[in-house]
Write a protein that holds these residues in place. Structure first.
Motif, PDB file in Angstrom:
ATOM      1  N   GLN A   9      98.180  35.957  55.755  1.00 46.92           N
ATOM      2  CA  GLN A   9      97.143  36.938  56.067  1.00 46.92           C
ATOM      3  C   GLN A   9      95.874  36.224  56.447  1.00 46.92           C
ATOM      4  OE1 GLN A   9      96.446  39.750  52.965  1.00 46.92           O
ATOM      5  NE2 GLN A   9      97.842  41.185  53.920  1.00 46.92           N
ATOM      6  N   ALA A  12      92.514  37.797  57.917  1.00 50.05           N
ATOM      7  CA  ALA A  12      92.022  38.995  57.220  1.00 50.05           C
ATOM      8  C   ALA A  12      92.479  40.287  57.895  1.00 50.05           C
ATOM      9  CB  ALA A  12      90.503  38.958  57.110  1.00 50.05           C
ATOM     10  N   GLU A  14      93.335  43.856  58.606  1.00 51.18           N
ATOM     11  CA  GLU A  14      92.777  45.095  58.065  1.00 51.18           C
ATOM     12  C   GLU A  14      93.903  45.902  57.427  1.00 51.18           C
ATOM     13  OE1 GLU A  14      90.430  47.698  56.667  1.00 51.18           O
ATOM     14  OE2 GLU A  14      89.743  45.844  57.565  1.00 51.18           O
ATOM     15  N   ALA A  15      93.883  45.989  56.116  1.00 48.28           N
ATOM     16  CA  ALA A  15      94.959  46.713  55.450  1.00 48.28           C
ATOM     17  C   ALA A  15      94.829  48.199  55.743  1.00 48.28           C
ATOM     18  CB  ALA A  15      94.899  46.469  53.959  1.00 48.28           C
ATOM     19  N   TYR A 357      84.286  52.669  48.783  1.00 47.26           N
ATOM     20  CA  TYR A 357      84.445  51.654  47.746  1.00 47.26           C
ATOM     21  C   TYR A 357      84.422  52.351  46.386  1.00 47.26           C
ATOM     22  CZ  TYR A 357      84.288  47.461  50.604  1.00 47.26           C
ATOM     23  OH  TYR A 357      84.620  46.474  51.484  1.00 47.26           O
ATOM     24  N   PRO A 370      95.027  39.669  43.372  1.00 43.92           N
ATOM     25  CA  PRO A 370      94.500  39.933  44.710  1.00 43.92           C
ATOM     26  C   PRO A 370      93.567  38.811  45.184  1.00 43.92           C
ATOM     27  CG  PRO A 370      94.453  41.933  43.413  1.00 43.92           C
ATOM     28  CD  PRO A 370      94.815  40.817  42.464  1.00 43.92           C
ATOM     29  N   GLU A 374      95.844  37.095  47.578  1.00 39.54           N
ATOM     30  CA  GLU A 374      95.736  38.251  48.478  1.00 39.54           C
ATOM     31  C   GLU A 374      96.860  39.249  48.210  1.00 39.54           C
ATOM     32  OE1 GLU A 374      94.886  37.334  52.635  1.00 39.54           O
ATOM     33  OE2 GLU A 374      94.304  35.335  51.999  1.00 39.54           O
ATOM     34  N   GLU A 376      98.841  42.512  47.263  1.00 42.12           N
ATOM     35  CA  GLU A 376      98.599  43.928  47.539  1.00 42.12           C
ATOM     36  C   GLU A 376      99.047  44.776  46.348  1.00 42.12           C
ATOM     37  OE1 GLU A 376      97.128  45.131  50.121  1.00 42.12           O
ATOM     38  OE2 GLU A 376      97.181  43.455  51.551  1.00 42.12           O
ATOM     39  N   ARG A 394      88.941  51.410  49.019  1.00 44.43           N
ATOM     40  CA  ARG A 394      89.175  50.069  48.469  1.00 44.43           C
ATOM     41  C   ARG A 394      88.723  50.124  47.019  1.00 44.43           C
ATOM     42  NH1 ARG A 394      87.476  45.232  52.133  1.00 44.43           N
ATOM     43  NH2 ARG A 394      89.507  45.825  52.982  1.00 44.43           N
ATOM     44  N   GLY A 403      84.880  39.093  46.427  1.00 39.92           N
ATOM     45  CA  GLY A 403      86.351  39.060  46.453  1.00 39.92           C
ATOM     46  C   GLY A 403      86.988  39.744  45.247  1.00 39.92           C
ATOM     47  N   ILE A 405      88.459  42.309  44.260  1.00 39.20           N
ATOM     48  CA  ILE A 405      89.138  43.493  44.793  1.00 39.20           C
ATOM     49  C   ILE A 405      90.391  43.758  43.959  1.00 39.20           C
ATOM     50  CG2 ILE A 405      90.451  44.333  46.786  1.00 39.20           C
ATOM     51  CD1 ILE A 405      88.440  42.673  48.520  1.00 39.20           C
ATOM     52  N   HIS A 408      93.221  46.466  47.958  1.00 33.41           N
ATOM     53  CA  HIS A 408      92.599  46.214  49.256  1.00 33.41           C
ATOM     54  C   HIS A 408      92.464  47.501  50.081  1.00 33.41           C
ATOM     55  CE1 HIS A 408      92.456  43.732  53.085  1.00 33.41           C
ATOM     56  NE2 HIS A 408      91.507  43.246  52.305  1.00 33.41           N
TER      57      HIS A 408
END
Ligand code: PLP
Length: 472
Positions: A9, A12, A14-15, A357, A370, A374, A376, A394, A403, A405, A408
């Motif tokens: 990924q 980055a 875009e999920a 958010y 995450p 990264e 999910e 998100r 970061g 998160i 995502h």
């Protein structure tokens, strides 16, 4: 290699804000089998309303569905016993639960009751398995840098196997065994060049990582010869672990053929036929429901049994007893993390769209995956149902890192607000076990639920616990 994998990924991606699959008791799904929605729309786990759990125990909290975990452990024990039975032309199999995924005294006891052994990698994990009453013979010890103290504890309790990870370790294990007057059962951890994670595997990866002894360089064979030369060590087998969160079983077959080949070569040249081969863990699970089906214990067992049977026939060697070490696929899907929503903020995106958010009362201190890989996850509104139009959301934590998160990209009802409970499924593995006190946040409790009752397996840390460590 790291026990987990970095998904590709880099730029980055875009999920997309995918909707969370609804909890519906599907055993291969993202939620534990005991999770569903009550008539009023709130989430229930094993008959308990999450609002009651939050009221009594606070949030964040890990909520572990005991029946789900036990059923997964039992499914592994049954599938491997059947697929590797002598009637199937094989020599039996042992399933070791990889304790690093999540270990507490109760969980070690449960998996042992369901017919599993326990893999440990440190003195702490070893202590918990022993406290749970798992007999030493049912415990394995891993680690690329085991201390003498860890080796002493392991050998004093008669662990079933110590997995040797380097050439210098051979002398250290032999010295401790001699001091204690015991013979140490050892395996050699072999790196076969197969590395896997997610859907892909690589058959000729570089061995530029800290674990194991390489097959191609001859280091694994050298370790075998050195162990055979020491009377205090009993070489019981070879070990291979190729990665984690693996959904495609093909990599396991390639690695199995490689270690079975080395076993046959050693038998032919030295006369020592190792009785066991461990094929590691790393079986993937569903985190979002969008990653494709996760392999079932029965599929894993029959695939491996087939490879072992055919390879040993081709090599003309008797079949070994097989062991495997699943961690994530036993405990991961059993647990959800329950958070309380705080701040909700809408931001404008470069593409003209908007993102909501949703801040929760935990974050990277209770789920580092995450940020680390990264990884999910998914999420769902837990304290009520909602018919509001979904928004692209998100889920973020309360820590001082952008970061930080938790999820995502996920579609959440547009009326999600302060005070709602949010549930993130499949957090049982490498959640609490990798939790930290970043920002001096006390770590959440692990609550086991079963038949409508909750029990605290690991209590919530308190600010007093944190202050107690500070000598002032
Ligand atoms: C981490 C690890 C496991 C378990 O991996 P999961 O992905 O949790 O199944 C098994 N064996 C070894 C040697 C490991 O390092």
């Amino acid at each position: 290699m790291p026990h987990d994998q970095h998904p590709a990924q880099a730029e980055a991606v875009e999920a997309p804000a995918l909707p969370a699959p609804e909890p519906d008791g599907t055993p291969t799904g993202v939620w534990s089998t005991g999770t569903g929605r009550g008539a009023d729309g709130a989430l229930r786990v094993a008959g308990l309303d999450v609002r009651d759990l939050a009221r009594e125990h606070g949030t964040p909290a890990y909520v572990l569905d005991e029946a789900d975990l036990r059923a997964r452990a039992r499914a592994y024990a049954t599938a491997f016993a059947e697929a590797f039975a002598p009637e199937a032309g094989l020599a039996g199999a042992d399933v070791y639960y990889a304790g690093k995924a999540f270990l507490s005294v109760a969980v070690a006891r449960w998996v042992h009751e369901e017919g599993l052994r326990v893999d440990t990698a440190t003195g702490g994990e070893l202590a918990v398995a022993l406290r749970a009453g798992v007999p030493g013979a049912g415990i394995g010890l891993h680690g690329n840098n085991k201390s003498d103290a860890e080796l002493v504890t392991a050998l004093e309790h008669g662990v079933g196997r110590i997995v040797v990870d380097s050439l210098p370790e051979i002398d250290r294990v032999a010295a401790v065994a001699e001091r204690l007057g015991v013979v140490a059962p050892v395996m050699v951890r072999v790196t076969t060049g197969v590395h896997a994670g997610g859907h892909q595997f690589i058959a000729t990866a570089h061995e530029d990582q800290k674990f194991g002894l390489s097959l191609t360089s001859g280091a694994a064979r050298k370790a075998v010869d050195e162990i055979l030369a020491r009377p205090g060590l009993d070489l019981i087998g070879l070990h291979s672990h190729i990665g984690s969160q693996i959904l495609d079983l093909a990599g396991f077959a390639v690695a199995a053929r490689a270690v079975l080949g080395l076993r046959a070569e050693v038998a032919a040249q030295t006369g020592h036929l190792m009785p066991e081969v461990d094929l590691g863990g790393g079986y993937g699970i569903a985190y979002t429901g969008h990653e494709g089906p996760a392999p079932t214990p029965a599929q894993i067992a029959t695939t491996l049994a087939d490879v072992v049977r055919r390879t040993c026939a081709e090599l003309g060697t008797p079949v070994p007893r097989i062991s495997v070490e699943p961690g994530r696929s036993i405990v991961g899907p059993s647990t959800l993390t329950l958070y309380t929503v705080g701040t909700v903020k809408e931001v404008a995106l470069d593409d003209g769209g908007r993102r909501t958010y949703v801040s929760v009362d935990g974050g990277m201190s209770d789920n580092i995956r995450p940020a680390l890989y990264e990884a999910e996850y998914s999420a769902a509104l837990a304290s009520r149902g909602s018919a509001a139009e979904p928004v692209r959301a998100r889920v973020v934590g309360k820590h001082c890192e952008s970061g930080d998160i938790v999820v995502h990209g996920v579609a959440l009802p547009g009326d999600v607000r302060d005070g709602d409970l949010l549930a993130v499924p499949a957090t049982g593995a490498y959640g609490r076990s990798m939790a930290s006190n970043y920002n001096l946040v006390p770590r959440p409790p692990v609550l086991a639920v079963r038949d409508g009752a909750a029990r605290v397996l690991v209590r919530r840390e308190t600010i007093e616990d944190l202050l107690a460590l500070d000598e002032g």
